[in-house]
Design a protein around this motif. Structure first.
Motif, PDB file in Angstrom:
ATOM      1  N   TRP A  86     -21.536  21.323   8.736  1.00  0.00           N
ATOM      2  CA  TRP A  86     -21.058  20.612  10.092  1.00  0.00           C
ATOM      3  C   TRP A  86     -22.276  21.040  11.023  1.00  0.00           C
ATOM      4  CZ3 TRP A  86     -20.358  21.598  15.135  1.00  0.00           C
ATOM      5  CH2 TRP A  86     -19.989  20.587  16.039  1.00  0.00           C
ATOM      6  N   VAL A  87     -22.856  20.268  11.834  1.00  0.00           N
ATOM      7  CA  VAL A  87     -23.936  20.453  12.725  1.00  0.00           C
ATOM      8  C   VAL A  87     -23.838  20.328  13.954  1.00  0.00           C
ATOM      9  CG1 VAL A  87     -26.447  20.517  13.263  1.00  0.00           C
ATOM     10  CG2 VAL A  87     -25.765  20.547  10.871  1.00  0.00           C
ATOM     11  N   ALA A  88     -23.267  19.175  14.362  1.00  0.00           N
ATOM     12  CA  ALA A  88     -23.067  18.564  15.689  1.00  0.00           C
ATOM     13  C   ALA A  88     -22.371  17.066  15.599  1.00  0.00           C
ATOM     14  CB  ALA A  88     -24.390  18.512  16.256  1.00  0.00           C
ATOM     15  N   ASP A  89     -21.615  16.841  16.377  1.00  0.00           N
ATOM     16  CA  ASP A  89     -21.134  15.475  16.867  1.00  0.00           C
ATOM     17  C   ASP A  89     -22.443  14.702  17.349  1.00  0.00           C
ATOM     18  OD1 ASP A  89     -18.577  15.709  16.271  1.00  0.00           O
ATOM     19  OD2 ASP A  89     -18.227  16.570  18.208  1.00  0.00           O
ATOM     20  N   ALA A  90     -22.600  13.515  17.079  1.00  0.00           N
ATOM     21  CA  ALA A  90     -23.864  12.928  17.471  1.00  0.00           C
ATOM     22  C   ALA A  90     -23.699  11.291  17.500  1.00  0.00           C
ATOM     23  CB  ALA A  90     -24.836  12.903  16.389  1.00  0.00           C
ATOM     24  N   ARG A  91     -24.657  10.537  18.141  1.00  0.00           N
ATOM     25  CA  ARG A  91     -24.490   9.211  18.320  1.00  0.00           C
ATOM     26  C   ARG A  91     -26.191   8.539  17.885  1.00  0.00           C
ATOM     27  NH1 ARG A  91     -23.499   6.810  23.377  1.00  0.00           N
ATOM     28  NH2 ARG A  91     -24.882   8.247  24.264  1.00  0.00           N
ATOM     29  N   CYS A  92     -26.168   7.436  17.396  1.00  0.00           N
ATOM     30  CA  CYS A  92     -27.481   6.881  17.123  1.00  0.00           C
ATOM     31  C   CYS A  92     -27.263   5.298  17.638  1.00  0.00           C
ATOM     32  CB  CYS A  92     -27.855   6.739  15.673  1.00  0.00           C
ATOM     33  SG  CYS A  92     -26.639   6.007  14.556  1.00  0.00           S
ATOM     34  N   HIS A  93     -28.544   4.704  17.976  1.00  0.00           N
ATOM     35  CA  HIS A  93     -28.507   3.389  18.397  1.00  0.00           C
ATOM     36  C   HIS A  93     -28.352   2.464  17.205  1.00  0.00           C
ATOM     37  CE1 HIS A  93     -29.326   3.656  22.508  1.00  0.00           C
ATOM     38  NE2 HIS A  93     -30.281   4.480  22.243  1.00  0.00           N
ATOM     39  N   ALA A  94     -27.227   1.895  16.945  1.00  0.00           N
ATOM     40  CA  ALA A  94     -27.050   0.903  16.076  1.00  0.00           C
ATOM     41  C   ALA A  94     -25.753   0.130  16.133  1.00  0.00           C
ATOM     42  CB  ALA A  94     -26.729   1.982  14.435  1.00  0.00           C
ATOM     43  N   HIS A  95     -25.295  -0.814  15.213  1.00  0.00           N
ATOM     44  CA  HIS A  95     -24.136  -1.495  15.350  1.00  0.00           C
ATOM     45  C   HIS A  95     -23.179  -1.009  14.087  1.00  0.00           C
ATOM     46  CE1 HIS A  95     -25.449  -4.540  18.290  1.00  0.00           C
ATOM     47  NE2 HIS A  95     -26.761  -3.981  17.751  1.00  0.00           N
ATOM     48  N   PRO A 117     -34.721  -2.983  19.331  1.00  0.00           N
ATOM     49  CA  PRO A 117     -34.961  -2.120  20.273  1.00  0.00           C
ATOM     50  C   PRO A 117     -34.580  -2.628  22.041  1.00  0.00           C
ATOM     51  CG  PRO A 117     -36.828  -3.064  19.095  1.00  0.00           C
ATOM     52  CD  PRO A 117     -35.561  -3.393  18.591  1.00  0.00           C
ATOM     53  N   GLY A 118     -34.002  -1.544  22.797  1.00  0.00           N
ATOM     54  CA  GLY A 118     -33.617  -1.659  23.810  1.00  0.00           C
ATOM     55  C   GLY A 118     -31.911  -1.992  23.781  1.00  0.00           C
ATOM     56  N   ASP A 119     -31.451  -2.335  22.728  1.00  0.00           N
ATOM     57  CA  ASP A 119     -30.077  -2.646  22.859  1.00  0.00           C
ATOM     58  C   ASP A 119     -29.245  -1.100  22.932  1.00  0.00           C
ATOM     59  OD1 ASP A 119     -27.253  -2.891  21.840  1.00  0.00           O
ATOM     60  OD2 ASP A 119     -27.933  -4.216  20.366  1.00  0.00           O
ATOM     61  N   PRO A 120     -28.353  -0.938  23.799  1.00  0.00           N
ATOM     62  CA  PRO A 120     -27.725   0.236  24.056  1.00  0.00           C
ATOM     63  C   PRO A 120     -26.805   0.655  23.412  1.00  0.00           C
ATOM     64  CG  PRO A 120     -26.970  -1.493  25.731  1.00  0.00           C
ATOM     65  CD  PRO A 120     -28.121  -2.009  24.905  1.00  0.00           C
ATOM     66  N   SER A 121     -26.310  -0.187  22.281  1.00  0.00           N
ATOM     67  CA  SER A 121     -25.094  -0.151  21.554  1.00  0.00           C
ATOM     68  C   SER A 121     -25.293   1.258  20.492  1.00  0.00           C
ATOM     69  CB  SER A 121     -25.143  -1.360  20.397  1.00  0.00           C
ATOM     70  OG  SER A 121     -24.842  -2.256  21.147  1.00  0.00           O
ATOM     71  N   CYS A 122     -24.333   2.099  20.606  1.00  0.00           N
ATOM     72  CA  CYS A 122     -24.266   3.194  19.641  1.00  0.00           C
ATOM     73  C   CYS A 122     -23.244   3.349  18.859  1.00  0.00           C
ATOM     74  CB  CYS A 122     -24.407   4.514  20.769  1.00  0.00           C
ATOM     75  SG  CYS A 122     -25.743   4.757  21.466  1.00  0.00           S
ATOM     76  N   VAL A 123     -23.280   4.161  17.637  1.00  0.00           N
ATOM     77  CA  VAL A 123     -22.642   4.450  16.461  1.00  0.00           C
ATOM     78  C   VAL A 123     -22.158   5.954  16.773  1.00  0.00           C
ATOM     79  CG1 VAL A 123     -21.936   4.750  14.226  1.00  0.00           C
ATOM     80  CG2 VAL A 123     -22.945   2.742  15.141  1.00  0.00           C
ATOM     81  N   THR A 124     -20.824   6.312  16.703  1.00  0.00           N
ATOM     82  CA  THR A 124     -20.482   7.703  16.643  1.00  0.00           C
ATOM     83  C   THR A 124     -20.478   8.078  15.584  1.00  0.00           C
ATOM     84  OG1 THR A 124     -19.374   7.371  19.035  1.00  0.00           O
ATOM     85  CG2 THR A 124     -18.796   9.243  17.925  1.00  0.00           C
ATOM     86  N   GLY A 125     -20.844   9.652  15.516  1.00  0.00           N
ATOM     87  CA  GLY A 125     -20.471  10.252  13.984  1.00  0.00           C
ATOM     88  C   GLY A 125     -20.807  11.648  14.092  1.00  0.00           C
ATOM     89  N   GLU A 126     -21.055  12.323  12.879  1.00  0.00           N
ATOM     90  CA  GLU A 126     -21.425  13.626  12.818  1.00  0.00           C
ATOM     91  C   GLU A 126     -22.657  13.933  12.074  1.00  0.00           C
ATOM     92  OE1 GLU A 126     -17.999  15.893  11.613  1.00  0.00           O
ATOM     93  OE2 GLU A 126     -16.649  15.029  13.135  1.00  0.00           O
ATOM     94  N   VAL A 127     -23.168  14.905  12.326  1.00  0.00           N
ATOM     95  CA  VAL A 127     -24.462  15.397  11.424  1.00  0.00           C
ATOM     96  C   VAL A 127     -24.021  16.469  10.656  1.00  0.00           C
ATOM     97  CG1 VAL A 127     -26.714  16.234  11.559  1.00  0.00           C
ATOM     98  CG2 VAL A 127     -26.109  14.733  13.244  1.00  0.00           C
ATOM     99  N   TYR A 128     -24.249  16.462   9.375  1.00  0.00           N
ATOM    100  CA  TYR A 128     -24.191  17.470   8.291  1.00  0.00           C
ATOM    101  C   TYR A 128     -25.357  18.115   7.790  1.00  0.00           C
ATOM    102  CZ  TYR A 128     -19.029  17.409   8.417  1.00  0.00           C
ATOM    103  OH  TYR A 128     -17.683  17.353   8.949  1.00  0.00           O
ATOM    104  N   PRO A 188     -27.967  14.081  21.378  1.00  0.00           N
ATOM    105  CA  PRO A 188     -27.268  14.970  20.368  1.00  0.00           C
ATOM    106  C   PRO A 188     -27.215  16.254  20.826  1.00  0.00           C
ATOM    107  CG  PRO A 188     -29.373  14.470  19.561  1.00  0.00           C
ATOM    108  CD  PRO A 188     -29.326  13.879  20.791  1.00  0.00           C
ATOM    109  N   GLY A 189     -27.216  16.598  22.072  1.00  0.00           N
ATOM    110  CA  GLY A 189     -27.080  18.207  22.495  1.00  0.00           C
ATOM    111  C   GLY A 189     -28.520  18.858  22.287  1.00  0.00           C
TER     112      GLY A 189
END
Length: 138
Positions: free
Chosen positions: A26-35, A50-61, A97-98
């Motif tokens: 595990w590295v970090a909690d993170a979000r990316c622009h996506a649906h 581009p420009g859509d503020p929607s984000c998906v929440t997840g984690e980076v490993y 992502p911090g």
């Protein structure tokens, strides 16, 4: 060599496929622009415009190359055949992502039709499941 991978669905801790992340770090909690969409037994992430503020929440490993290939297989990625692949592994830039600001990672994007599948507007699959199974609406 290690690879950074963004997970957002059933690979998350506490969900059914998380044991497949054993051996990764595990590295970090993170979000990316996506649906994010509810595909029934699992979610699917798609790119946003581009420009859509929607984000998906997840984690980076971090995972090694053999682990990455096992995840590709699990996600239905067919090497060299995008048309036959259920998911495509592509690069994506994380949002807020911090300490990993503007860090690019691999992510799995759904490669099928979304007709009839509801969008998860919060972008948070674990929160969505919690609401779905408690009878609450997103």
């Amino acid at each position: 060599m290690n690879y950074y991978i963004f997970i957002y669905g059933t690979l998350l801790p506490g969900l059914g496929l998380h044991p497949h992340m054993l051996g990764g770090s595990w590295v970090a909690d993170a979000r990316c622009h996506a649906h994010l969409y509810d595909l029934g037994e699992y979610p699917g992430m798609t790119r946003s415009m581009p420009g859509d503020p929607s984000c998906v929440t997840g984690e980076v490993y971090t995972v090694d190359e053999s682990h990455l290939h096992r995840l590709d297989e699990l996600e239905g990625l067919v090497p060299g055949n995008d048309e036959a692949s259920l998911y495509l592994r592509q690069r994506i830039t994380l949002v807020d992502p911090g300490n990993l600001l503007s860090f690019e990672v691999w992510g799995y994007f759904y490669n099928g039709s979304l007709t009839g599948y509801p969008r998860i507007h919060s972008g948070d699959y674990k929160e969505y499941l919690s609401c779905k199974f408690s009878g609450l609406r997103e």
